[in-house]
Design a protein around this motif. Structure first.
Motif, short mmCIF file in Angstrom:
data_model
loop_
_atom_site.label_atom_id
_atom_site.label_comp_id
_atom_site.label_asym_id
_atom_site.label_seq_id
_atom_site.Cartn_x
_atom_site.Cartn_y
_atom_site.Cartn_z
N ARG A 127 -16.12 17.38 13.29
CA ARG A 127 -16.84 16.18 12.86
C ARG A 127 -15.88 15.03 12.59
N GLU A 128 -14.75 15.35 12.00
CA GLU A 128 -13.89 14.25 11.60
C GLU A 128 -12.43 14.70 11.56
N VAL A 129 -11.55 13.88 12.14
CA VAL A 129 -10.11 14.12 12.02
C VAL A 129 -9.49 12.79 11.62
N ASN A 130 -8.57 12.87 10.70
CA ASN A 130 -8.06 11.65 10.14
C ASN A 130 -6.60 11.87 9.76
N LEU A 131 -5.69 11.25 10.48
CA LEU A 131 -4.27 11.38 10.19
C LEU A 131 -3.77 10.06 9.64
N SER A 132 -3.35 10.08 8.38
CA SER A 132 -2.96 8.82 7.74
C SER A 132 -1.48 8.83 7.36
N TYR A 133 -0.93 7.67 7.44
CA TYR A 133 0.44 7.49 6.95
C TYR A 133 0.43 6.33 5.95
N ARG A 134 0.88 6.63 4.75
CA ARG A 134 0.94 5.59 3.73
C ARG A 134 2.38 5.09 3.63
N PHE A 135 2.55 3.81 3.84
CA PHE A 135 3.90 3.26 3.81
C PHE A 135 4.47 3.36 2.39
N SER A 136 5.69 3.81 2.30
CA SER A 136 6.27 4.03 0.98
C SER A 136 6.70 2.70 0.36
N ASP A 137 6.87 2.76 -0.95
CA ASP A 137 7.23 1.55 -1.68
C ASP A 137 8.54 0.97 -1.18
N ASP A 138 9.47 1.83 -0.76
CA ASP A 138 10.75 1.36 -0.27
C ASP A 138 10.59 0.41 0.91
N ILE A 139 9.69 0.80 1.80
CA ILE A 139 9.46 -0.06 2.96
C ILE A 139 8.75 -1.33 2.53
N LEU A 140 7.74 -1.16 1.66
CA LEU A 140 6.92 -2.30 1.28
C LEU A 140 7.71 -3.35 0.51
N LYS A 141 8.73 -2.88 -0.20
CA LYS A 141 9.54 -3.83 -0.97
C LYS A 141 10.18 -4.87 -0.06
N LYS A 142 10.42 -4.45 1.19
CA LYS A 142 11.08 -5.36 2.12
C LYS A 142 10.10 -6.33 2.78
N VAL A 143 8.81 -6.07 2.56
CA VAL A 143 7.80 -6.93 3.19
C VAL A 143 7.18 -7.81 2.12
N PRO A 144 7.20 -9.09 2.31
CA PRO A 144 6.62 -9.96 1.30
C PRO A 144 5.10 -9.80 1.24
N TYR A 145 4.56 -10.04 0.08
CA TYR A 145 3.12 -10.07 -0.19
C TYR A 145 2.43 -8.71 -0.13
N VAL A 193 -8.20 3.65 15.45
CA VAL A 193 -7.13 3.45 14.49
C VAL A 193 -7.65 2.61 13.33
N ASN A 194 -7.13 2.91 12.16
CA ASN A 194 -7.55 2.18 10.97
C ASN A 194 -6.30 1.67 10.25
N LEU A 195 -6.36 0.42 9.84
CA LEU A 195 -5.23 -0.19 9.12
C LEU A 195 -5.73 -0.70 7.78
N ASN A 196 -5.05 -0.28 6.74
CA ASN A 196 -5.46 -0.71 5.41
C ASN A 196 -4.29 -1.40 4.73
N LEU A 197 -4.52 -2.63 4.25
CA LEU A 197 -3.45 -3.39 3.60
C LEU A 197 -3.93 -3.90 2.26
N LYS A 198 -3.00 -3.90 1.30
CA LYS A 198 -3.31 -4.47 -0.01
C LYS A 198 -2.32 -5.59 -0.28
N PHE A 199 -2.84 -6.69 -0.73
CA PHE A 199 -1.97 -7.84 -1.05
C PHE A 199 -2.01 -8.13 -2.53
N LYS A 218 1.47 -5.13 -0.84
CA LYS A 218 1.72 -4.20 -1.93
C LYS A 218 1.35 -2.78 -1.57
N GLY A 219 0.56 -2.64 -0.56
CA GLY A 219 0.19 -1.29 -0.14
C GLY A 219 -0.22 -1.33 1.30
N ALA A 220 0.08 -0.28 2.04
CA ALA A 220 -0.31 -0.26 3.45
C ALA A 220 -0.45 1.17 3.91
#
Lengths: 477, 1053
Positions: free
Chosen positions: B979-997, B1047-1053, B999-1001
């Motif tokens: 019914r459903e398969v979902n493979l997610s990767y959450r970007f770690s804080d270390d990576i996000l620190k280098k990206v402005p604005y 594909v699904n992309l989730n971003l938090k600013f 806060k979560g991806a």
């Protein structure tokens, strides 16, 4: 429970306190359907009822065309009823629509007009018309208790014996004719057939009574004679102006009717495989009948050719066979004929031929032929020529066959009546390779009756005989 | 109208105050810090409250932000901070003059997922619940998403059966919780969004004669707005929502802004492509023709694809030269993909954005979502735009306001026609001879503008003609909203007023082009439905700790529900000009107008008692007054009692053995009212209005085409009654690494109000009756555990849910042996006393005493004399296996949906056997044409002995068809579906620190309905009903179900 009662009181109190007026006072008006009427004028019911006898494609194609007109040997189709078995779905379509559109409203009009003698007489005559089609198709059917689901709460009406139904219909017609000689109230313009003309309704009642009387010829000749004589003496239709017709106009939703065949008016419907039967085409061709081009379209070769009925694989398409003429009698604006002057003359000719009343069978026969040709728009000069055709000239030695054959031709589009005529008279004579099998004597009851009206159904079958196409109805025995 | 203007007033008041509030700057000392869990992950949304050691002051508090940080201005009299978070042990620390406090919270293993939302949004500790409630977090609905959000629950919750009929991208869904309760009425749950019931009807769904699925109410809800969904499974859980909740309640809580610094922006983008999951199994050996021969006459060739001529009963296709339907002569070759190639790859792009913010006094959230779907069926599209604004504010220390308004606009083009109607493209494809090249049909009109088709049969249409000429479109505009005003009377008593509305218009247009087969004169159809439901509540909530051991809470309230349904429409036919689809161009016109209104007034109450955090008792009571019941009998009352006992503490076993244990029991009643206008007889005028200038009146009423549709009313109607009992057991072992939640229930619904078909000889097609009883009983369980949990962070969580419902129709009304729920050619779905709901009824082969099929002396099939039950559509059990694998920043979710047993009748398969397209029709064909054999029916000859007669398969299957023998086409509808398969990767804080604005991806690869591990219906999806109504177990011209992945992309600013 005391706690709950207290709770309810407190609750109701709270509720009352919230609403500015009493909580549920407006519930009755809220629960009154704003798009439905609490009462209805019987005249409006009559209009719809008359129109619905010419019917919709849905039930008329299935009941009249696919059963009546095929078994009465006017048409041949590629579909199930062709092999002389009832199609449950199609038979049910006619049964269901007749009861739930016609019978129910007829009963309601009878109820509403009890204090208006003439209106009541007219609806009773009309009721006989509706029921004779039902009982002639099936035999015993719900009659006295039918259509009373609301009025009397009857959900499973008993089936009345066909004999009792005929007795009741003939008596209603007799009474109607008598009442219409005197009484005054009328449906006026709502009466689409006769515009409230009582004299015509009286003739209608007598003519229909004569038709019904002659249906009984096999089972009770004396009774048939008694009603026939009274009906003829009471006064039949005098001209085509007396015909009971439903007029259709182009674009009307009920269009396409004729006498209820109500074929969907599109040549596609007929390309689907409906052609005229080979018996019908032979009988018309033998007489060089001027109604041929009015009844049918020639095939690709310009000929009027029919297809055999019964269990044979006959090609049925406009290239090889003649399809019903959808520009004339099957046109969207064709009239639906319920009962005609032409038939009245044939019925009278038969009564004379049987020696029941004085007169010239030949004269009445010729009047019938002329009336029919006139009704279908054949020129008077062509009609006279037709009457001189060797196969048309009246020959008393085979008068009954000629009278009924001509009546059968003139009843084109009325599958109900031709099927009844074929059964009660044995005419016209068909060839074995035209019918290919045994023509049924009735339709099987809808399967749904076995579950929804089980006891009544079982009682009827045990009385009438097995629920098959070969069981004969009472008047056919 | 009053309710709504009040609603607007409140909303505008709220907006004004909210803006003002943000300008307020607080005073006093500021304490800031960061909250983490034991693994060092920051915790978002932790409640931080200041207190004085005696009580916490909820006016001085905040929650942690996305980085786990908080900042709180604390008055001088506060000496402590309390940190609390769902799933963690609360912690209180003394401030001691500090301005920076960092905290690590300990996970509370017992209470993971502790709080669930129950009726009226009351949050309850899961361990205190005495009835079955299952909650699903909104986050799980967003990634592998469905156009209709409710489909996302499929396979996830024990006892909740979700079937998506095969009706296209914007279609409705059928949700049944713990079995069907109502014989003839609605069997789907009540949807409640932010404590306001919404309308979920599927207006004018497809029937056997065709129609279009325009979707249901829940399908409009934007998944991105959903915080959580709670499924209240029985009348026990739902006693407070009234009659409609007897089928269970699905409570949806939408997101709102939280107190935080600055503004938070959430973006979610999702792109999926869709393909047919499964297509009919066609043979590719024989082509157009009859008797194993080619046809050389074009007219005869065009007479194929009919009931009496079949389609692919021709010669073996070997590339020989053959005449084609269009008059050309081409090699006679199979076109194995001619159905597949009709469908296209669909795409669905969803973009949503949420902007939220708040402080300790006020909060807001605004969201916008856009869904853009290009259908798998050519020319079919769906767009949905949703806007939501939600805000909350504390106007004074005692008075607070919460309000929301949503606007949802849905536009669809060419939703597919369904079932047995020629405009259903799937139907047109079934009859196509196997050598037909679909590309030859793309040019659907000839030089005269007449339809080009591979057959002259009236009822089989070129699907491209249907999709390009006989098109439809619709627009739905929907407003959903509520406003709630709460006033704190004392610290334990709160008064709340809540009003909410759901209102929409659905504007539908469909056309039939001139020259279309059967309807050559053209048609226009327009319907505008206006639906509205208003609910208003006044409630008194109390929650009092009487003494350290005993706590009393509950609610007392009143409710008014008003429903209004209006239909305005017209039909035109006999068009004068081509390609001009306005009513003025129709020479025949008919109108429709309908208005249905009803009102229910209610009072209700609930009392919950907790003793020593071990014994829990809930008592509810409700009384409804309904406008649809007769005066003097329009009031009905129904109570419920439920209790639970958390026994583990008294046992005193160590938590690493028995962590938690609870038993629960409940008893509930529920009532139900009738449809509006079911009491008294009425008259009406025909939809055709007049003939020759005279009005057409009738007793009762008629639908279009003057088909009677009236049910004999019932003056002394009594309310329906449901009684239910439920027992449950909740066990958790090994520090909660293993858990079992088990329920048993039994529900009886009696005195049912239903419309039943009656003999037409009564004068009417149907009657309203007040009889009949149905029973459902069943067990369901959720078994969950964590089989693997490694130190390197790898973790495997698995849960298996299972539900087995036993349904039995106990009685109908006197004289009624069965109730027909749905019907199609040769088949009916019925409720028969003594059997489960949804029997598939039709003609079987004639069988001997041993059950062998019987054949006549010529080897042809013999039909039974009467119809019989050939199967039942209800599954034996349903279940789901949900796996989550997580490792570092990766999460893999795999959901397997299982349905065991139950049958479905396939009308398509019946046609495919008749016309020789089905691969099953190959049996005996080569042998018959070679003169060496043929189809030999497995069974006995009428006169005795095994049947050995070989017959022409073409004649055999035609005979099966003509005799209405349908038992060959009743299939096992069980399936095991990925019914459903979902493979997610959450970007770690270390990576996000280098990206402005940012806060979560996170980014995910998602797939839904990917494939069958097992499917009993060859060539069709077992979920192929043509509507979501009660008549399940019936496939007819099914539009294929879809596989989707993307594909699904989730971003938090």
């Amino acid at each position: 429970m005391k706690f709950f009662n207290t709770f309810k009181k407190v609750a109701l109190g709270v509720c009352l306190a919230i609403a500015s007026t009493s909580c549920t006072d407006k519930f009755e008006s809220l629960n009154t359907n704003p798009v439905a009427a609490a009462t209805m004028d019987a005249s409006y019911l009559l209009t719809y009822n008359q129109l619905s006898v010419s019917g919709h494609t849905y039930e008329m194609w299935r009941g009249n065309l696919l059963h009546g007109m095929v078994w009465g040997q006017h048409l041949s189709t590629p579909w199930g009823t062709q092999t002389y078995v009832t199609s449950d779905g199609w038979g049910t379509a006619y049964w269901d629509m007749t009861y739930s559109k016609l019978v129910v409203n007829t009963q309601e009009i009878v109820r509403l007009t009890q204090k208006e003698a003439a209106k009541n007489a007219i609806i009773k005559a009309w009721k006989a018309y509706i029921f004779h089609r039902l009982t002639d198709f099936w035999g015993d059917v719900p009659y006295s208790e039918a259509g009373k689901g609301i009025a009397s709460g009857i959900l499973q009406p008993k089936y009345d014996k066909q004999q009792d139904i005929y007795t009741s219909m003939l008596s209603d017609l007799k009474e109607a004719a008598a009442t219409l000689s005197t009484a005054g109230n009328s449906y006026g313009a709502a009466d689409l057939i006769y515009k409230g003309d009582h004299a015509k309704w009286k003739k209608f009642a007598n003519t229909l009574r004569l038709r019904l009387a002659l249906h009984l010829i096999k089972v009770d000749e004396n009774l048939a004679k008694q009603h026939a004589v009274e009906a003829i003496n009471g006064g039949l239709f005098d001209s085509n102006a007396d015909n009971a017709i439903m007029i259709h106009t182009k674009g009307d939703t009920y269009a396409a009717g004729t006498n209820g065949s109500s074929a969907p008016v599109s040549d596609y419907s007929f390309r689907g495989g409906v052609v005229l039967s080979s018996a019908f085409m032979r009988i018309l061709n033998e007489r060089n009948d001027p109604r041929l081009p009015i009844f049918a379209l020639p095939n690709a070769a310009g000929k009027y050719v029919g297809a055999a009925n019964g269990n044979v694989d006959a090609p049925r398409d406009p290239d090889t066979g003649s399809v019903p003429n959808y520009n004339t009698v099957f046109a969207q604006d064709a009239n639906a004929y319920f009962l005609t002057y032409s038939e009245a003359m044939f019925l009278k000719a038969e009564a004379i031929q049987r020696g029941w009343v004085a007169g010239s069978a030949s004269n009445e026969y010729e009047k019938g032929v002329r009336a029919s040709l006139n009704q279908f728009g054949v020129k008077a000069t062509d009609a006279e020529a037709y009457l001189k055709n060797a196969n048309v000239v009246y020959d008393a030695s085979k008068g009954l066959e000629q009278i009924i054959t001509q009546k059968w031709i003139g009843l084109y589009t009325d599958g109900f009546e031709i099927f009844a005529e074929v059964r009660r008279s044995g005419f016209p004579k068909f060839l074995p390779n035209e019918i290919n099998g045994v023509i049924p004597r009735r339709l099987k009851y809808p399967l749904s009756e076995q579950s929804l009206n089980k006891n009544s159904y079982t009682e009827a079958v045990s009385r009438q005989g097995a629920d098959t196409e070969t069981t004969k109805v009472w008047w056919d025995k | 109208m009053q309710n709504f203007s009040l609603f607007f007033k409140r909303t505008s008041l709220f907006l004004a105050t909210w803006l003002f509030c943000f300008a307020v700057v607080a005073q006093d000392a500021t304490i800031s810090g960061i909250v983490k869990d034991a693994t060092g992950e920051t915790l978002v949304g932790v409640n931080v409250l200041a207190g004085d050691g005696k009580s916490n002051d909820s006016n001085t508090g905040t929650v942690t932000d996305i980085d786990g940080k908080f900042s709180l201005r604390v008055p001088k009299d506060k000496t402590q901070l309390t940190f609390s978070y769902v799933g963690y042990l609360a912690q209180t620390v003394n401030i001691d003059g500090r301005t920076s406090i960092d905290i690590t919270l300990e996970a509370d293993v017992i209470s993971l997922g502790e709080v669930v939302v129950t009726a009226f949004g009351i949050q309850k500790a899961e361990k205190s619940l005495s009835y079955a409630v299952t909650e699903v977090q909104g986050a799980s609905l967003i990634q592998a998403r469905e156009n209709n959000v409710i489909n996302s629950l499929a396979g996830k919750i024990a006892g909740v059966q979700i079937s998506r009929p095969s009706t296209g991208a914007g279609g409705s869904s059928r949700v049944v919780i713990r079995g069907n309760r109502s014989l003839g009425g609605n069997n789907q749950p009540l949807y409640v969004v932010d404590n306001i019931p919404i309308d979920n009807q599927n207006i004018n769904p497809a029937s056997r004669w065709g129609g279009i699925d325009y979707g249901d109410g829940i399908g409009d809800i934007n998944p991105d707005d959903i915080e959580s969904m709670s499924v209240l499974k029985g009348p026990n859980a739902a006693a407070l929502y009234g009659a409609r909740a007897a089928n269970g309640v699905i409570l949806i809580t939408t997101k709102k802004g939280k107190a935080q610094e600055g503004v938070r922006i959430d973006y979610n983008g999702n792109l999926t492509v869709e393909n047919p999951l499964i297509l009919p199994n066609m043979q590719n050996t024989y082509g157009a023709g009859k008797n194993g021969k080619l046809i050389t006459d074009q007219a005869e060739l065009l007479r194929l694809s009919t009931q009496w001529n079949g389609a692919s009963w021709g010669a073996e296709m070997k590339g020989q030269s053959a005449l084609y339907w269009d008059g050309t002569t081409k090699p006679y070759n199979a076109q194995p993909d001619n159905i597949k190639n009709f469908y296209q790859t669909g795409t669905t792009l969803t973009n949503s954005i949420g902007v939220s913010g708040g402080n300790d006094r006020a909060n807001f959230r605004f969201s916008y979502a856009n869904l853009d779907n290009t259908g798998v069926i050519p020319t079919s599209t769906l767009q949905r735009n949703s806007f939501t604004f939600r805000g909350g504010i504390e106007l004074t220390s005692k008075l607070s306001l919460d309000a929301k308004i949503s606007y949802i606009k849905t536009n669809a083009n060419n939703r597919p026609n369904l079932a047995d109607v020629m405009d259903n493209p799937a139907n047109g494809l079934l009859w196509m001879p196997r050598n037909t090249d679909i590309n030859d049909l793309k040019n659907y009109a000839d030089a005269n503008g007449d339809p080009r088709n591979y057959t002259s049969e009236t009822f089989v249409q070129n699907p491209y003609w249907s999709m390009n000429q006989n098109v439809n479109n619709d627009e739905k505009n929907r407003f959903l909203g509520f406003a709630s005003l709460k006033y704190k009377l004392t610290d334990w008593l709160t008064a709340e007023g809540r009003v909410g509305s759901d209102m929409y218009t659905s504007d539908r247009f469909a056309q039939v082009a001139l020259k279309t087969k059967y309807r050559a004169n053209g048609q226009i159809n327009k319907d505008v439905y206006t639906v509205r439901e208003d609910n208003a509540y006044l409630m008194l909530n109390f929650n009092k700790q009487i003494n350290p051991d005993f706590r009393l809470s509950g609610v007392l309230g009143t409710q008014i529900t008003r429903q209004k349904f209006q239909q305005v429409g017209y039909q035109g036919s006999d068009l004068s000009l081509p390609n001009f689809y306005v009513i003025q161009n129709a020479t025949t016109r008919a109108n429709n107008y309908n208005l249905v209104q009803k009102e229910i007034q209610s009072v209700f109450g609930q009392v919950s008692m907790e003793y020593k955090n071990t014994f829990f008792l809930d008592v509810t009571a409700r009384n409804d007054w309904s406008s649809t019941l007769p005066k003097g009998g329009n009031s009905f009352f129904y109570p419920s009692v439920s209790g639970s006992y958390a026994f583990s503490e008294s046992l005193g076993l160590p938590e690493n053995i028995l962590t938690f244990g609870k038993i629960r029991a409940s008893w509930a009643m529920s009532g139900n009212d009738a449809n509006a206008y079911s009491l008294y007889p009425t008259y009406s005028f025909s939809p055709s209005a007049s003939h020759l200038g005279q009005p057409l009146g009738t007793i009762g009423s008629m639908a279009n085409q003057d088909v009677p549709n009236y049910a004999i009313p019932l003056a002394n109607m009594k309310p329906e009654q449901t009684n239910s009992v439920e027992f449950g057991l909740d066990l958790r072992f090994l520090n909660d690494r293993l858990g079992l939640d088990l329920s048993y229930y039994k529900v009886n619904t009696s005195n049912q109000i239903l419309q039943t078909t009656v003999s037409a000889t009564s004068g009417f097609p149907a009657a309203v009756i007040n009889a009949g009883e149905m029973e459902n009983s069943g067990i369901e369980f959720l078994l969950r555990g964590t089989p693997v949990k490694l130190d390197n962070g790898f973790r495997w969580d698995v849960s298996f849910n299972f539900a087995r419902n036993r349904n039995k129709v106990l009685s109908l009304t006197t004289g009624l042996d069965q109730l027909t729920l749905a019907q199609d050619r040769a088949v009916a779905i019925q409720a028969i006393p003594g059997n489960p709901y949804s029997d598939i009824v039709g003609v079987d082969y004639k069988r001997d005493a041993n059950g062998n099929k019987m054949f006549d002396k010529d080897g042809m099939p013999m039909a039974a004399d009467n119809v019989s039950v050939l199967g039942n559509a209800i599954p034996n059990w349903i279940g789901g296996l949900n796996n989550t694998f997580s490792y570092k920043n990766f999460t893999l979710g795999v959901l397997i949906d299982i349905r065991n047993g139950g049958k479905i009748f396939s009308q398509s398969a019946r046609y495919m056997h008749l016309n020789g397209n089905s691969d099953q029709t190959l049996t005996g064909r080569a042998e018959f044409y070679a003169g060496t054999g043929g189809y030999v029916g497995q069974g006995v000859v009428e006169t005795g002995g095994a049947n050995t007669k070989a017959v022409d398969p073409e004649l055999y299957w035609k005979s099966v068809f003509d005799k209405n023998i349908i038992s060959d086409f009743v299939y096992d509808a069980g399936y095991i579906k990925l019914r459903e398969v979902n493979l997610s990767y959450r970007f770690s804080d270390d990576i996000l620190k280098k990206v402005p604005y940012i806060k979560g991806a996170s980014i995910s690869l998602v797939g839904r309905n990917l494939f069958f591990f097992q499917n009993g219906v060859k060539g069709f999806d077992p979920e192929s009903n043509f509507n979501s109504g009660n008549g399940q177990g019936l496939e007819s011209g099914a539009i294929p179900s879809y596989r989707s992945y993307g594909v699904n992309l989730n971003l938090k600013f």
